[in-house]
Design an enzyme around this catalytic site. Structure first.
Site, PDB file in Angstrom:
ATOM      1  N   HIS A  42      -3.421   6.776   3.395  1.00  0.00           N
ATOM      2  CA  HIS A  42      -3.862   5.573   2.902  1.00  0.00           C
ATOM      3  C   HIS A  42      -5.468   5.184   3.406  1.00  0.00           C
ATOM      4  O   HIS A  42      -5.660   5.320   4.516  1.00  0.00           O
ATOM      5  CB  HIS A  42      -2.859   4.591   3.250  1.00  0.00           C
TER       6      HIS A  42
ATOM      7  N   ASN B 126      -9.955  -0.165   0.191  1.00  0.00           N
ATOM      8  CA  ASN B 126      -8.582  -0.096   0.413  1.00  0.00           C
ATOM      9  C   ASN B 126      -8.312  -0.714  -1.042  1.00  0.00           C
ATOM     10  O   ASN B 126      -8.108  -1.868  -1.259  1.00  0.00           O
ATOM     11  CB  ASN B 126      -8.076  -1.085   1.472  1.00  0.00           C
TER      12      ASN B 126
ATOM     13  N   CYS C  54       0.959  -1.299   0.151  1.00  0.00           N
ATOM     14  CA  CYS C  54       0.046  -0.090  -0.039  1.00  0.00           C
ATOM     15  C   CYS C  54       0.851   1.238   0.015  1.00  0.00           C
ATOM     16  O   CYS C  54       0.392   2.302  -0.323  1.00  0.00           O
ATOM     17  CB  CYS C  54      -1.081  -0.027   1.108  1.00  0.00           C
TER      18      CYS C  54
HETATM   19  N1  ACO Z   1     -18.832  -9.149   8.827  1.00  0.00           N
HETATM   20  C1  ACO Z   1     -19.177  -9.459  10.056  1.00  0.00           C
HETATM   21  N2  ACO Z   1     -18.646 -10.072  11.242  1.00  0.00           N
HETATM   22  C2  ACO Z   1     -17.168 -10.130  10.743  1.00  0.00           C
HETATM   23  C3  ACO Z   1     -16.344  -9.753   9.581  1.00  0.00           C
HETATM   24  C4  ACO Z   1     -17.500  -9.258   8.663  1.00  0.00           C
HETATM   25  N3  ACO Z   1     -16.952  -8.901   7.564  1.00  0.00           N
HETATM   26  N4  ACO Z   1     -15.357  -9.887   9.869  1.00  0.00           N
HETATM   27  C5  ACO Z   1     -14.838 -10.536  10.993  1.00  0.00           C
HETATM   28  N5  ACO Z   1     -16.122 -10.355  11.590  1.00  0.00           N
HETATM   29  C6  ACO Z   1     -16.233 -10.992  13.114  1.00  0.00           C
HETATM   30  C7  ACO Z   1     -15.013 -11.713  13.769  1.00  0.00           C
HETATM   31  O1  ACO Z   1     -15.018 -12.812  13.182  1.00  0.00           O
HETATM   32  C8  ACO Z   1     -15.110 -11.495  15.102  1.00  0.00           C
HETATM   33  O2  ACO Z   1     -16.218 -12.077  15.741  1.00  0.00           O
HETATM   34  P1  ACO Z   1     -16.222 -13.031  16.960  1.00  0.00           P
HETATM   35  O3  ACO Z   1     -15.845 -11.940  18.113  1.00  0.00           O
HETATM   36  O4  ACO Z   1     -17.253 -13.915  17.349  1.00  0.00           O
HETATM   37  O5  ACO Z   1     -14.643 -13.701  16.688  1.00  0.00           O
HETATM   38  C9  ACO Z   1     -15.868 -10.057  15.210  1.00  0.00           C
HETATM   39  O6  ACO Z   1     -16.370  -9.854  13.782  1.00  0.00           O
HETATM   40  C10 ACO Z   1     -14.924  -8.999  15.705  1.00  0.00           C
HETATM   41  O7  ACO Z   1     -13.704  -8.905  14.886  1.00  0.00           O
HETATM   42  P2  ACO Z   1     -12.584  -8.012  15.283  1.00  0.00           P
HETATM   43  O8  ACO Z   1     -11.224  -8.649  14.211  1.00  0.00           O
HETATM   44  O9  ACO Z   1     -12.409  -7.847  16.567  1.00  0.00           O
HETATM   45  O10 ACO Z   1     -12.919  -6.693  14.407  1.00  0.00           O
HETATM   46  P3  ACO Z   1     -12.320  -5.228  14.451  1.00  0.00           P
HETATM   47  O11 ACO Z   1     -13.325  -4.278  15.045  1.00  0.00           O
HETATM   48  O12 ACO Z   1     -11.018  -5.451  14.978  1.00  0.00           O
HETATM   49  O13 ACO Z   1     -12.242  -4.938  12.944  1.00  0.00           O
HETATM   50  C11 ACO Z   1     -10.646  -5.237  10.805  1.00  0.00           C
HETATM   51  C12 ACO Z   1     -11.542  -5.815  12.012  1.00  0.00           C
HETATM   52  C13 ACO Z   1     -11.804  -4.113  10.305  1.00  0.00           C
HETATM   53  C14 ACO Z   1      -9.974  -5.978  10.015  1.00  0.00           C
HETATM   54  C15 ACO Z   1      -9.557  -4.371  11.677  1.00  0.00           C
HETATM   55  O14 ACO Z   1      -8.815  -5.124  12.407  1.00  0.00           O
HETATM   56  C16 ACO Z   1      -8.671  -3.635  10.728  1.00  0.00           C
HETATM   57  O15 ACO Z   1      -9.063  -2.685  10.016  1.00  0.00           O
HETATM   58  N6  ACO Z   1      -7.610  -4.158  10.623  1.00  0.00           N
HETATM   59  C17 ACO Z   1      -6.532  -3.434   9.711  1.00  0.00           C
HETATM   60  C18 ACO Z   1      -6.684  -4.135   8.507  1.00  0.00           C
HETATM   61  C19 ACO Z   1      -6.044  -3.420   7.245  1.00  0.00           C
HETATM   62  O16 ACO Z   1      -5.857  -2.181   7.330  1.00  0.00           O
HETATM   63  N7  ACO Z   1      -5.558  -4.252   6.411  1.00  0.00           N
HETATM   64  C20 ACO Z   1      -4.582  -3.673   5.173  1.00  0.00           C
HETATM   65  C21 ACO Z   1      -3.505  -4.017   5.024  1.00  0.00           C
HETATM   66  S1  ACO Z   1      -2.626  -3.335   3.975  1.00  0.00           S
HETATM   67  C22 ACO Z   1      -2.513  -4.893   2.861  1.00  0.00           C
HETATM   68  O17 ACO Z   1      -3.071  -5.660   2.986  1.00  0.00           O
HETATM   69  C23 ACO Z   1      -2.004  -4.738   1.313  1.00  0.00           C
END
Ligand code: ACO
Length: 321
Positions: A245, A275, A110
């Site tokens: 980003h 993203n 990214c």
């Molecule tokens: N829909 C519904 N529920 C979901 C989903 C979804 N799409 N995805 C996960 N859940 C569930 C999980 O299974 C979890 O359930 P559980 O509590 O029963 O285990 C619950 O939702 C909470 O999940 P968390 O991981 O705690 O959710 P959080 O609030 O932390 O958000 C997220 C997750 C959005 C992925 C966040 O951690 C994030 O944005 N991280 C950064 C990701 C990022 O920026 N990646 C890009 C990197 S660059 C690249 O890859 C090139």
């Protein structure tokens, strides 16, 4: 202080996929995705090639700069994977725009565009180029596991481009890496059928530990903002426009909170595109440039984090009327 942005462009797939569309085949909802990330919809490649998007955005940026391929001294493409491993995406763009300039791809996930801007700065400062075309193009939809609701809802496809020329726009840049090969990982061993290979095939789709990425991102964005401002001799409050980003609105808010920046200075379009990896910042720049948001002399700060784990920031003055 080596370059100025003289043109921008972007190209997006026609297909729009909403959160509700995803909820048709995933156990997810618009409410979950929007409140956790700020994303409402994204663009996804169907019958278009990533090459074609890259060529369209490159031509748009050249047109915006009133230049042609013959004016370009260097072509840099930020991508994690083009349509072909070879030719590189940069060579494919060079062919399409009629350029014989050196051309190569750069993978910093990214943060790819910021890495390209710093490479362009070095070439220009060394007298090896005067005009550089920077293109980003990402087909995230082809790297994802579409059964993994925790990652596939976050991304979109697209391309953006900018032309930079020798000038006084760039004020400072900072790039860094916090190496970690597990937190975000996308293996690429597909089609590997060597009879000599003794390494087992990894699961091909993207694996991501969202929580760990979140913590890294908030810390890295804040650190890079502070460092690039320090190098330019200004404070974060002096910046006119932040172009972060577009991975998650909560990450952007959390990383900027300590600087007490007026939220109207922080540009966003994540709700529409998700993203798009390296492309996010480019499409954001092109969108707000075309809206006439920037005034000559405004200070723009680009900041990003990504797989690798990479991060960086570039600070420049907008020199266009
Ligand atoms: N829909 C519904 N529920 C979901 C989903 C979804 N799409 N995805 C996960 N859940 C569930 C999980 O299974 C979890 O359930 P559980 O509590 O029963 O285990 C619950 O939702 C909470 O999940 P968390 O991981 O705690 O959710 P959080 O609030 O932390 O958000 C997220 C997750 C959005 C992925 C966040 O951690 C994030 O944005 N991280 C950064 C990701 C990022 O920026 N990646 C890009 C990197 S660059 C690249 O890859 C090139």
């Amino acid at each position: 202080m080596s370059f100025t942005i003289v043109g921008t462009g972007s190209a997006l797939p026609a297909k729009i996929v909403s959160n509700d569309d995803l909820a048709q085949f995933l156990d997810t909802s618009d409410e979950w995705i929007f409140t956790r990330t700020g994303i409402r919809r994204r663009r996804v490649l169907t019958d278009e090639r990533l090459d074609d998007l890259a060529i369209r955005s490159a031509k748009a940026a050249l047109g915006d700069a009133s230049l042609t391929g013959a004016d370009v001294d260097l072509i840099l493409c930020a991508t994690m994977r083009g349509d072909t491993y070879t030719p590189s995406l940069a060579c494919t763009v060079a062919e399409a725009i009629g350029s014989r300039a050196p051309a190569f791809d750069l993978n910093a996930a990214c943060v790819g565009v910021l890495y390209c801007m710093e490479v362009a700065d070095s070439f220009i400062a060394a007298g090896k180029a005067e005009t550089v075309l920077i293109v980003s193009a990402e087909a995230m939809s082809k790297l994802l596991d579409w059964t993994d609701r925790a990652s596939c809802v976050l991304f979109g496809d697209g391309s953006g481009a900018m032309v930079v020329r020798k000038g006084e726009g760039r004020l400072a840049g900072v790039l860094s890496t916090d190496p970690d090969s597990h937190v975000i990982r996308m293996p690429n061993y597909e089609g590997m059928n060597s009879p000599y290979n003794k390494i087992g095939q990894e699961r091909l789709a993207m694996h991501m530990d969202g929580g760990e990425v979140y913590k890294f991102a908030v810390n890295a964005m804040g650190r890079n903002i502070e460092e690039v401002c320090r190098r330019a001799g200004i404070t974060p409050a002096d910046v006119d426009w932040y172009l972060p980003h577009q991975a998650n609105v909560r990450i952007i808010d959390a990383s900027l909170k300590k600087f007490r920046i007026d939220k109207s200075k922080v540009l966003l379009n994540i709700s529409e595109y998700g993203n798009m990896s390296a492309t996010s910042i480019m499409v954001l720049l092109d969108e707000y440039a075309k809206k006439g948001t920037f005034r000559k002399g405004d200070k723009l700060l680009f900041v990003a984090f990504g797989a690798g784990l990479t991060s960086g920031a570039v600070l420049l003055t907008w020199n266009r009327d």
